[in-house]
Design a protein around this motif. Structure first.
Motif, mmCIF file in Angstrom:
data_model
loop_
_atom_site.group_PDB
_atom_site.id
_atom_site.type_symbol
_atom_site.label_atom_id
_atom_site.label_comp_id
_atom_site.label_asym_id
_atom_site.label_seq_id
_atom_site.Cartn_x
_atom_site.Cartn_y
_atom_site.Cartn_z
ATOM 1 N N SER A 1 0.828 -1.213 0.000
ATOM 2 C CA SER A 1 0.000 0.000 0.000
ATOM 3 C C SER A 1 0.861 1.262 0.000
ATOM 4 N N THR A 2 2.016 1.204 0.698
ATOM 5 C CA THR A 2 2.921 2.358 0.722
ATOM 6 C C THR A 2 3.499 2.614 -0.658
ATOM 7 N N ARG A 3 3.887 1.533 -1.350
ATOM 8 C CA ARG A 3 4.432 1.691 -2.704
ATOM 9 C C ARG A 3 3.384 2.251 -3.653
ATOM 10 N N ILE A 4 2.140 1.800 -3.508
ATOM 11 C CA ILE A 4 1.069 2.295 -4.388
ATOM 12 C C ILE A 4 0.823 3.782 -4.151
ATOM 13 N N ARG A 5 0.771 4.188 -2.860
ATOM 14 C CA ARG A 5 0.583 5.610 -2.555
ATOM 15 C C ARG A 5 1.740 6.439 -3.094
ATOM 16 N N GLY A 6 2.955 5.913 -2.934
ATOM 17 C CA GLY A 6 4.114 6.631 -3.449
ATOM 18 C C GLY A 6 4.068 6.780 -4.959
ATOM 19 N N LEU A 7 3.618 5.732 -5.651
ATOM 20 C CA LEU A 7 3.516 5.790 -7.113
ATOM 21 C C LEU A 7 2.443 6.800 -7.537
ATOM 22 N N ILE A 8 1.295 6.790 -6.841
ATOM 23 C CA ILE A 8 0.226 7.743 -7.164
ATOM 24 C C ILE A 8 0.710 9.176 -6.942
ATOM 25 N N ALA A 9 1.417 9.388 -5.828
ATOM 26 C CA ALA A 9 1.932 10.723 -5.539
ATOM 27 C C ALA A 9 2.921 11.170 -6.604
ATOM 28 N N LEU A 10 3.804 10.265 -7.020
ATOM 29 C CA LEU A 10 4.800 10.610 -8.037
ATOM 30 C C LEU A 10 4.140 10.948 -9.365
ATOM 31 N N VAL A 11 3.146 10.150 -9.756
ATOM 32 C CA VAL A 11 2.437 10.398 -11.012
ATOM 33 C C VAL A 11 1.693 11.734 -10.951
ATOM 34 N N ALA A 12 1.020 12.003 -9.811
ATOM 35 C CA ALA A 12 0.264 13.249 -9.677
ATOM 36 C C ALA A 12 1.178 14.461 -9.776
ATOM 37 N N VAL A 13 2.331 14.401 -9.117
ATOM 38 C CA VAL A 13 3.256 15.524 -9.150
ATOM 39 C C VAL A 13 3.866 15.699 -10.544
ATOM 40 N N ALA A 14 4.268 14.569 -11.170
ATOM 41 C CA ALA A 14 4.879 14.647 -12.502
ATOM 42 C C ALA A 14 3.885 15.182 -13.528
ATOM 43 N N LEU A 15 2.642 14.683 -13.479
ATOM 44 C CA LEU A 15 1.619 15.155 -14.416
ATOM 45 C C LEU A 15 1.302 16.629 -14.184
ATOM 46 N N GLY B 1 -12.680 25.420 -4.433
ATOM 47 C CA GLY B 1 -13.023 24.005 -4.563
ATOM 48 C C GLY B 1 -11.846 23.170 -5.030
ATOM 49 N N ILE B 2 -11.122 23.671 -6.030
ATOM 50 C CA ILE B 2 -9.934 22.958 -6.502
ATOM 51 C C ILE B 2 -8.904 22.850 -5.386
ATOM 52 N N GLY B 3 -8.754 23.944 -4.609
ATOM 53 C CA GLY B 3 -7.790 23.929 -3.514
ATOM 54 C C GLY B 3 -8.133 22.904 -2.451
ATOM 55 N N VAL B 4 -9.415 22.764 -2.139
ATOM 56 C CA VAL B 4 -9.831 21.780 -1.132
ATOM 57 C C VAL B 4 -9.520 20.366 -1.606
ATOM 58 N N LEU B 5 -9.870 20.058 -2.855
ATOM 59 C CA LEU B 5 -9.588 18.719 -3.385
ATOM 60 C C LEU B 5 -8.085 18.458 -3.445
ATOM 61 N N ALA B 6 -7.327 19.478 -3.865
ATOM 62 C CA ALA B 6 -5.876 19.308 -3.933
ATOM 63 C C ALA B 6 -5.273 19.125 -2.547
ATOM 64 N N SER B 7 -5.845 19.809 -1.546
ATOM 65 C CA SER B 7 -5.317 19.659 -0.184
ATOM 66 C C SER B 7 -5.541 18.244 0.342
ATOM 67 N N MET B 8 -6.662 17.623 -0.032
ATOM 68 C CA MET B 8 -6.903 16.243 0.388
ATOM 69 C C MET B 8 -5.910 15.298 -0.267
ATOM 70 N N VAL B 9 -5.620 15.531 -1.560
ATOM 71 C CA VAL B 9 -4.607 14.716 -2.233
ATOM 72 C C VAL B 9 -3.251 14.924 -1.580
ATOM 73 N N SER B 10 -2.952 16.181 -1.256
ATOM 74 C CA SER B 10 -1.672 16.504 -0.638
ATOM 75 C C SER B 10 -1.505 15.809 0.703
ATOM 76 N N ALA B 11 -2.550 15.855 1.543
ATOM 77 C CA ALA B 11 -2.432 15.306 2.893
ATOM 78 C C ALA B 11 -2.564 13.784 2.923
ATOM 79 N N LEU B 12 -3.563 13.262 2.222
ATOM 80 C CA LEU B 12 -3.876 11.837 2.346
ATOM 81 C C LEU B 12 -3.032 10.950 1.445
ATOM 82 N N VAL B 13 -2.415 11.532 0.411
ATOM 83 C CA VAL B 13 -1.598 10.715 -0.497
ATOM 84 C C VAL B 13 -0.116 11.093 -0.380
ATOM 85 N N ILE B 14 0.194 12.375 -0.618
ATOM 86 C CA ILE B 14 1.608 12.763 -0.664
ATOM 87 C C ILE B 14 2.229 12.750 0.733
#
Length: 741
Positions: free
Chosen positions: A4-18, A411-424
């Protein structure tokens, strides 16, 4: 490392790179309040011939599009808003008089007999020696001499684009005439048919707003003097489908001219937008730096990782704005900066829960504490962010103009903050706490101790809910003081809610407000309201004015100093002002109702009612403070007010989430004791989150410039009021209601 840690790390890397790719390749579209220019909102009006419906508005848009192109403005945009409004944006245009005059004219469609090719010395326009003739260029740019109009758009019933699939003639446009127009068309084409094929005089010119949009030649089969009878004709040519449909729309637009009225007009100088971008950028950099230093000082390694996640949050938010094609407005830019402070909240919630798990519940390792912290904090994070999304959604649905842009970025900021906290943050934290160096030195993680606030609370162990009525009495006193400000001072509604005109200037030397009022009174504007801000800024607010009258005001102010620059010009029609006032009340009512329904569904009606009562308390206090301060209540203030509602609910949700958790674990324990315990356990989060947001808002208020000062001030006041009311209004009220139930 767990899967699960590797998957979260991969999602975070893809989100940041994209996000990085999008940020580098896709530019963000700036609103006119940031890049400068003029925005005009037109409203179509019904006529005796028809209603101002969707179709009529589309036809009007096509006619207006051609007029805008004739103005020579670079990158203009025209879009429909609702069924009867058209929004026109003209970047770089600082004098709206010509644009408003051109756009406001009713379309004039006319049909003319072509007399022949124009002489080389004939200039375009009406010929002074021949009053009934004029010279216009045809579609290919060749000048033609036209006789006075034989028919007008009123003689046309409809026009439609058709495809001749059987004959293979391709696309053409059919035009149907009505009433006397049928005979008039026969006479016009009969006169043209008397000339030889290929002669320019055998053509009929269709003119829209003094421009030939089509000049078809009468078919050779039509006899001289007989013309085309039946009231219907075809315009053929080398049309493709889009050209034929556009010609039909133009003819219809002229055939059914829909009057338009300017209901809103805004002009922003380019320097104001540039200054706002620079000021907001500095506020974002300094506010984020201070917030990052604060959370690093409090949470050490975890705080440093949260600061990295904050940077990623900013990147993701910016990329989302660019990818969605959203327009970044001045309030939207402020919302972007504000959401940085809100992004801290989720991290603080997790870290404080992790501290509890490690130091209070004695988890064996920081890693297990972090895992439990994310798991236990998830419901509070989700609920608090959903309530903020409700406020952002209401701004988007019920607001208009730049304030709607604030709702989008929030609204975009709220969604991005959830991605930032819960994934990255989660991926970085999981990786960090699994390192042997941190396992040997858990104090470096920042979660291996209870923290300063919790230590002091543990030593004093206050019973905050021992006398809930005292807190309610204090809230009632604050409520009465704020309401008295509204009653005594009244509310200074901005032009958005009252209608009228607001013009702001910067002057080379300070201009005395009394002197400006006297000069404007002498110029014929005795009721003009003049206000100064800073050393060299002056604003004039009046009733509804024409553009010529607004120019007179500008000339009058210019006479008082050797250099004057107009940085903002807003005109709101009385009907739109009334509509915006009603929309503001509806937005507030719907916001309170939506929060009540959501909180009642997630918790209990008792807690939901308490939270909404605290929200109403916050609204009255914030409005009352602005009344006492004499600050304007406008659309930007409405955005701040709805954001404060989201803020206040966030704090209430965190407390109520802990009450729910403790009530399940301690059945039979008095509700007042549970509420007391919940307040003490969540107070460290409230303090640390409030400090993080306060850094951002203070930077925005100090560095954001005059255009954002009132906005940031409202949010800063709302932050203080909302934090207090969530703890000492909503919670005591819930205790009292529970005691009486």
């Amino acid at each position: 490392m767990h899967r699960s840690t590797r998957i979260r790390g991969l999602i975070a890397l893809v989100a940041v790179a994209l996000s990085l790719y999008v940020a580098l390749t896709v530019p963000v579209h700036l609103g006119l309040d940031l890049r400068g220019g003029t925005q005009i909102v037109l409203e179509t009006r019904p006529t005796a011939d028809g209603d101002a419906d969707d179709e009529a508005t589309d036809r009007t848009m096509e006619v207006l599009r051609g007029r805008i192109d004739a103005l020579g403005v670079a990158e203009p945009t025209i879009a429909r808003s609702g069924s009867d409004r058209i929004v026109v944006e003209l970047p770089g245009l600082q004098d709206p008089r010509e644009a408003a005059d051109v756009l406001g004219r009713t379309a004039q469609l006319t049909f003319h007999q072509v007399l022949g090719a124009a002489a080389p010395d004939d200039k375009p326009g009406r010929l002074p020696e021949r009053a009934r003739e004029q010279v216009l260029d045809d579609e290919s740019g060749r000048p033609l001499r036209l006789e006075a109009a034989s028919l007008t758009g009123k003689d046309v019933e409809k026009a439609a684009a058709r495809l001749d699939q059987q004959g293979g003639a391709g696309w053409h446009v059919t035009v149907d005439f009505k009433g006397s127009g049928k005979d008039g068309w026969a006479r016009l084409t009969g006169e043209a048919a008397c000339h030889a094929a290929g002669d320019p005089a055998r053509r009929v010119a269709i003119v829209l707003d003094d421009k030939i949009i089509s000049s078809p030649q009468v078919d050779p089969s039509v006899a001289c003097r007989s013309g085309i009878s039946g009231g219907s004709t075809q315009i053929t040519g080398s049309f493709d489908d889009s050209e034929a449909k556009e010609l039909a729309l133009l003819i219809n637009g002229g055939a059914l001219p829909v009057p338009v009225e300017t209901v809103e007009q805004r002009t922003v100088g380019p320097t104001l937008g540039a200054e706002a971008i620079t000021a907001s950028a500095w506020a974002a950099v300094i506010g984020t730096a201070l917030t990052s230093l604060f959370i690093i000082a409090v949470y050490r390694i975890m705080g440093a990782l949260a600061a990295v996640a904050l940077a990623c949050y900013g990147l993701i938010s910016y990329a989302a704005l660019a990818a969605l094609g959203a327009t970044l407005t001045l309030p939207g830019l402020a919302g972007f900066v504000l959401a940085i402070g809100m992004a801290v909240d989720a991290n603080v919630l997790v870290f404080e829960r992790a501290r509890e798990e490690y130091a209070v519940r004695h988890r064996p390792t920081p890693r297990s504490s972090v895992t439990a912290g994310f798991r236990r904090a998830f419901s509070a994070i989700a609920d608090s962010n959903i309530t903020t999304l409700i406020a952002a959604g209401l701004l988007f649905l019920l607001a208009s103009g730049p304030v709607r842009g604030f709702g989008v970025t929030l609204g975009i900021g709220v969604l991005a903050s959830m991605v930032s906290a819960l994934v990255i943050t989660r991926a970085l934290a999981d990786y960090a706490v699994s390192r042997p160096a941190l396992r040997r030195r858990p104090h470096l993680t920042g979660i291996a101790h209870t923290g300063t606030v919790r230590d002091r609370l543990g030593r004093s162990n206050p019973s905050l809910m021992r006398h809930p009525r005292r807190w309610l009495a204090a809230s009632a006193v604050a409520l009465v003081a704020a309401a008295s400000g509204i009653a005594v001072r009244g509310l200074d509604f901005g032009v958005e809610f009252t209608g009228g005109r607001l013009i702001e200037y910067t002057t080379a030397t300070p201009v005395d407000a009394d002197r400006a009022r006297a000069a404007l009174a002498d110029a014929g504007f005795p009721r003009a309201v003049v206000q100064t801000s800073g050393e060299n800024q002056l604003s004039v607010r009046t009733h509804q004015l024409s553009n010529a009258q607004a120019a007179t005001i500008t000339d009058t102010i210019s006479d008082l100093t050797h250099q004057t620059d107009k940085i903002r010009d807003e005109a709101i029609g009385p009907s739109l002002g009334k509509e915006l006032r009603q929309g503001a009340l509806i937005a507030l009512g719907v916001a309170l109702g939506a929060q009540l329904i959501y909180l009642a569904a997630r918790f209990r009606w008792l807690l939901g009612t308490s939270a909404v009562a605290a929200l109403a308390h916050d609204v009255v206090i914030l409005v009352g403070i602005f009344a006492w301060l004499g600050k304007p209540v406008d659309g930007v203030f409405l955005a701040a007010l709805l954001t404060v509602i989201g803020y206040s609910v966030n704090d209430s949700v965190v407390v109520f989430d802990r009450i729910r958790e403790l009530a399940r674990a301690n059945r039979g324990k008095p509700f007042a004791r549970i509420a007391d315990q919940a307040l003490l356990q969540t107070l460290p989060r409230t303090v640390n989150t409030g400090m993080g947001a306060a850094f951002i808002l203070t930077a925005l208020a100090v560095l954001g410039g005059d255009s954002l000062t009132d906005f940031a001030l409202a949010l800063l006041i709302g932050l203080v009021v909302g934090t207090y009311s969530s703890m000492f209004t909503a919670t005591p009220l819930a205790v009292e209601l529970h005691r009486r139930s």
